[in-house]
Design an enzyme around this catalytic site. Structure first.
Site, PDB file in Angstrom:
ATOM      1  CE  LYS A  66      -1.750  -1.832  -1.230  1.00 34.21           C
ATOM      2  NZ  LYS A  66      -3.014  -2.187  -0.533  1.00 34.21           N
ATOM      3  NE  ARG A  87      -0.299  -0.433   9.151  1.00 33.13           N
ATOM      4  CZ  ARG A  87      -1.048  -1.203   8.335  1.00 33.13           C
ATOM      5  NH1 ARG A  87      -0.494  -1.882   7.334  1.00 33.13           N
ATOM      6  NH2 ARG A  87      -2.338  -1.278   8.484  1.00 33.13           N
ATOM      7  CB  THR A 125      -7.023  -1.198   6.070  1.00 34.85           C
ATOM      8  OG1 THR A 125      -6.054  -1.813   6.908  1.00 34.85           O
ATOM      9  CG2 THR A 125      -7.189  -1.991   4.792  1.00 34.85           C
ATOM     10  NE  ARG A 179      -3.503   2.293   3.227  1.00 35.94           N
ATOM     11  CZ  ARG A 179      -3.240   1.175   3.909  1.00 35.94           C
ATOM     12  NH1 ARG A 179      -3.486   1.123   5.205  1.00 35.94           N
ATOM     13  NH2 ARG A 179      -2.736   0.124   3.298  1.00 35.94           N
ATOM     14  CG  ASN A 236      -5.344   0.473   0.602  1.00 38.23           C
ATOM     15  OD1 ASN A 236      -4.650   0.089  -0.331  1.00 38.23           O
ATOM     16  ND2 ASN A 236      -5.531  -0.251   1.689  1.00 38.23           N
ATOM     17  CG  HIS A 244       2.017  -3.595   1.697  1.00 35.54           C
ATOM     18  ND1 HIS A 244       1.150  -4.408   2.382  1.00 35.54           N
ATOM     19  CD2 HIS A 244       3.265  -3.906   2.150  1.00 35.54           C
ATOM     20  CE1 HIS A 244       1.845  -5.190   3.193  1.00 35.54           C
ATOM     21  NE2 HIS A 244       3.128  -4.905   3.080  1.00 35.54           N
TER      22      HIS A 244
HETATM   23  N1  UDP Z   1      -8.558  -4.916   1.277  1.00 35.36           N
HETATM   24  C1  UDP Z   1      -9.683  -4.847   0.493  1.00 35.36           C
HETATM   25  N2  UDP Z   1     -10.905  -4.897   1.088  1.00 35.36           N
HETATM   26  C2  UDP Z   1     -11.051  -5.018   2.439  1.00 35.36           C
HETATM   27  C3  UDP Z   1      -9.888  -5.085   3.228  1.00 35.36           C
HETATM   28  C4  UDP Z   1      -8.655  -5.015   2.630  1.00 35.36           C
HETATM   29  O1  UDP Z   1      -9.574  -4.729  -0.720  1.00 35.36           O
HETATM   30  O2  UDP Z   1     -12.193  -5.064   2.912  1.00 35.36           O
HETATM   31  C5  UDP Z   1      -7.217  -4.858   0.621  1.00 35.36           C
HETATM   32  C6  UDP Z   1      -6.571  -3.473   0.780  1.00 35.36           C
HETATM   33  O3  UDP Z   1      -5.959  -3.123  -0.455  1.00 35.36           O
HETATM   34  C7  UDP Z   1      -5.548  -3.733   1.880  1.00 35.36           C
HETATM   35  C8  UDP Z   1      -5.128  -5.170   1.585  1.00 35.36           C
HETATM   36  O4  UDP Z   1      -6.349  -5.807   1.212  1.00 35.36           O
HETATM   37  O5  UDP Z   1      -4.487  -2.809   1.842  1.00 35.36           O
HETATM   38  C9  UDP Z   1      -4.478  -5.919   2.716  1.00 35.36           C
HETATM   39  O6  UDP Z   1      -5.297  -5.874   3.855  1.00 35.36           O
HETATM   40  P1  UDP Z   1      -4.752  -5.630   5.315  1.00 35.36           P
HETATM   41  O7  UDP Z   1      -5.856  -5.994   6.234  1.00 35.36           O
HETATM   42  O8  UDP Z   1      -3.432  -6.297   5.522  1.00 35.36           O
HETATM   43  O9  UDP Z   1      -4.579  -4.033   5.358  1.00 35.36           O
HETATM   44  P2  UDP Z   1      -3.267  -3.101   5.339  1.00 35.36           P
HETATM   45  O10 UDP Z   1      -2.195  -3.793   6.131  1.00 35.36           O
HETATM   46  O11 UDP Z   1      -2.878  -2.909   3.892  1.00 35.36           O
HETATM   47  O12 UDP Z   1      -3.700  -1.832   5.990  1.00 35.36           O
HETATM   48 MG    MG Z   2      -1.561  -5.726   6.086  1.00 35.79          MG
END
Ligand code: UDP
Ligand code: MG
Length: 195
Positions: free
Chosen positions: A13, A122, A128, A139, A159, A162
């Site tokens: 990102k 992952r 996340t 992360r 974070n 992706h």
């Molecule tokens: N995100 C955020 N606030 C939150 C949860 C998620 O800004 O409370 C953002 C974060 O950048 C995250 C993205 O939304 O990577 C997508 O969320 P997802 O639940 O798919 O998490 P990921 O798969 O990226 O771990």
């Molecule tokens: Mg996701």
């Protein structure tokens, strides 16, 4: 190809690119034996990011919920902090901030291939929320952000990465970011001694 050999999409990102951590991130996948089979730098459009992230209600509610869980742990009232205690409403707000974040500057997109690649990636990336991510994950090692700060500042949690969550997500995301010609079939000789 064995069905255990999977492909996953990874995006570094804007914060990862701007902090000059591209090499550090890629190293972590390569050293684990995963193979980079496509790679590019892109400044994505709003539409491209809007279509990259799911639009269904369940996913949007999950976005809202991730923040609310942190609020609860920290004793923060979601209504006071975000103006709503509704998961869906909060999720919609987070999704918009996420699009702002992802379109602010160039990102690096790549496809990783390997044994159980989706789960492996992952694991390397970590959960996340950086505040919860274990040390040793990308992360956890390079970010500290939390919804308890981000949501109140009306921005996405930063974070760095992706990574596809499921085989279905991986297949559609790889298609969304790369044409067939951009994905390369090549062999890593060190794999002969690795497995
Ligand atoms: N995100 C955020 N606030 C939150 C949860 C998620 O800004 O409370 C953002 C974060 O950048 C995250 C993205 O939304 O990577 C997508 O969320 P997802 O639940 O798919 O998490 P990921 O798969 O990226 O771990
Ligand atoms: Mg996701």
């Amino acid at each position: 190809m064995s069905s255990q050999i999977e492909k996953s999409l990874v995006l570094i990102k804007p914060d990862g690119v701007q902090r000059a951590l591209v090499g550090e991130v890629i190293k972590r996948f390569e050293q684990r034996g995963l193979k980079i089979i496509a790679l590019k730098m892109v400044k994505p459009s709003i539409d491209h990011i809007n279509d990259h992230y799911p639009k269904d209600e369940k996913w949007i509610e999950r976005l809202g919920e991730k923040g609310f869980t942190t609020f609860k742990e920290q004793g923060i009232d979601p209504k006071q902090a975000m103006g709503t205690a509704d998961k869906k409403e909060a999720g919609k707000m987070v999704r918009k901030w996420l699009i702002d974040y992802m379109t602010a500057a160039p990102i690096v997109a790549f496809v990783v291939e390997g044994i159980h690649a989706i789960e492996m990636v992952r694991k390397i990336v970590g959960p996340t929320l950086p505040s919860k991510a274990p040390i040793g994950t990308i992360r956890g090692d390079f970010s500290v952000d939390s919804p308890a700060v981000a949501n109140i500042q009306k921005r996405s949690v930063k974070n760095m990465i992706h990574a596809s969550e499921t085989p279905e997500e991986a297949a559609s995301e790889i298609k969304h970011w790369f044409s067939e010609e951009e994905i390369h079939d090549w062999a890593r000789p060190d794999h002969e001694v690795m497995f």
